[in-house]
Design an enzyme around this catalytic site. Structure first.
Site, PDB file in Angstrom:
ATOM      1  N   GLY A  16       0.791  -1.215   0.000  1.00  0.00           N
ATOM      2  CA  GLY A  16       0.000   0.000   0.000  1.00  0.00           C
ATOM      3  C   GLY A  16       0.828   1.272   0.000  1.00  0.00           C
ATOM      4  O   GLY A  16       1.810   1.399  -0.736  1.00  0.00           O
ATOM      5  N   TYR A 151      -9.557   4.215  15.490  1.00  0.00           N
ATOM      6  CA  TYR A 151      -8.647   4.659  14.428  1.00  0.00           C
ATOM      7  C   TYR A 151      -8.625   6.185  14.340  1.00  0.00           C
ATOM      8  O   TYR A 151      -7.558   6.801  14.266  1.00  0.00           O
ATOM      9  CB  TYR A 151      -9.081   4.056  13.098  1.00  0.00           C
ATOM     10  CG  TYR A 151      -8.264   4.517  11.916  1.00  0.00           C
ATOM     11  CD1 TYR A 151      -6.985   4.021  11.695  1.00  0.00           C
ATOM     12  CD2 TYR A 151      -8.771   5.449  11.005  1.00  0.00           C
ATOM     13  CE1 TYR A 151      -6.224   4.442  10.614  1.00  0.00           C
ATOM     14  CE2 TYR A 151      -8.028   5.871   9.921  1.00  0.00           C
ATOM     15  CZ  TYR A 151      -6.752   5.367   9.724  1.00  0.00           C
ATOM     16  OH  TYR A 151      -6.013   5.785   8.647  1.00  0.00           O
ATOM     17  N   LYS A 155      -5.372   8.755  14.838  1.00  0.00           N
ATOM     18  CA  LYS A 155      -4.849   9.690  13.841  1.00  0.00           C
ATOM     19  C   LYS A 155      -4.889  11.132  14.355  1.00  0.00           C
ATOM     20  O   LYS A 155      -4.011  11.937  14.038  1.00  0.00           O
ATOM     21  CB  LYS A 155      -5.632   9.546  12.534  1.00  0.00           C
ATOM     22  CG  LYS A 155      -5.362   8.234  11.816  1.00  0.00           C
ATOM     23  CD  LYS A 155      -3.871   8.016  11.554  1.00  0.00           C
ATOM     24  CE  LYS A 155      -3.587   6.739  10.815  1.00  0.00           C
ATOM     25  NZ  LYS A 155      -2.145   6.542  10.515  1.00  0.00           N
ATOM     26  N   PRO A 181      -3.836  11.750   4.024  1.00  0.00           N
ATOM     27  CA  PRO A 181      -4.489  11.411   2.762  1.00  0.00           C
ATOM     28  C   PRO A 181      -5.970  11.137   2.945  1.00  0.00           C
ATOM     29  O   PRO A 181      -6.429  10.788   4.035  1.00  0.00           O
ATOM     30  CB  PRO A 181      -3.753  10.138   2.311  1.00  0.00           C
ATOM     31  CG  PRO A 181      -3.258   9.523   3.569  1.00  0.00           C
ATOM     32  CD  PRO A 181      -3.035  10.650   4.549  1.00  0.00           C
TER      33      PRO A 181
END
Length: 253
Positions: A16, A151, A155, A181
């Site tokens: 990825g 998650y 972040k 992103p």
């Protein structure tokens, strides 16, 4: 080939976005160390020649494995000039079902390595008077998604840590930034698509419809941003969260 002689360490470098990072850094002349929970030897063998590349199997959610990996990098290559904190996990998590064990595992994998690897690599960066630390953040902090509370929190922590470390390390010649992103169609994104729900393609098209640039973000797009942030051209840029999202995040959003 602006990174000749530099050593770059990329966590989650096997596939990825992480793989795209490794490929771009090697193409720009760096020695590349790919850390991943899976063996990345085959991927390392495909990187541009000219540098000394290394694959290290490492679960970054285990502090003892981080310490061992950092020690191996320093013993083999002498220092790390560019540290890319990219490894992350995205288990489904929502308030009514999230467990303490899952919550702690997400933070351990997604957040703590930034601090632990920085502790290991910053001394040599400071001695050289030059260093780059870049994390993969996420646009999810501005565009929340359901079933992502662990998650999303991780972040948000990465973005805050980026600013905190930039404040602490600027006088040492070390810049600290993050790339946020939009959703990128990687193996992990496709695998996480819930059974019985929208397909990965339908989800991607919904996100693209919110952008001003009407195409999906690719790992190469994110790697291009990394290439800039680790270059000499970005020498006066630190503590920033660079959104790579085709204009999905606009002024005032």
């Amino acid at each position: 080939m602006q990174l000749i002689g530099k050593t770059a360490v990329v966590t989650g470098g096997g596939r990825g976005i992480g793989r795209a990072y490794c490929e771009r850094l090697a193409a720009d002349g760096a020695n590349v160390v790919a850390l991943d929970v899976e063996d990345t030897s085959a991927m390392i063998a495909t990187l541009a020649k000219g540098g000394e590349h290394l694959a290290i199997t490492c679960d970054v959610g285990a502090p003892e494995q981080i310490a061992a990996a950092a020690k191996q990098v320093l013993a083999r290559l002498g220092r790390c000039d560019i540290f890319v904190n990219n490894a992350a996990i995205l288990p489904v998590s929502e308030l009514k079902t999230v467990t303490s064990e899952l919550w702690q595992r997400v933070q351990a994998v997604n957040v703590e390595p930034l601090v632990l690897f920085a502790q290991a690599f910053v001394p040599a960066m400071a001695e050289a008077g030059w260093g780059r630390i870049v994390s993969t953040g996420s646009s999810v902090t501005l565009h929340p998604q359901t079933r992502d509370i662990a998650y999303m929190t991780s972040k948000g922590s990465i973005h805050a840590l980026t600013r905190a470390l930039a404040n602490e390390l600027g006088d040492l010649g070390i810049t600290v930034n993050a790339i946020a992103p939009t959703v990128v169609k990687t193996e992990g994104f496709v695998a996480r698509t819930p059974a019985g729900g929208p397909s990965a393609e339908d989800m991607m098209q919904r996100i693209v419809s919110q952008q001003t640039i009407k195409r999906a973000c690719t790992p190469k797009d994110v790697a291009n941003a990394l290439a800039f942030l680790v270059s000499e051209d970005a020498d006066f840029i630190t503590g920033q969260i660079l959104h790579v999202d085709g204009g999905r995040t606009r002024s005032g959003a």
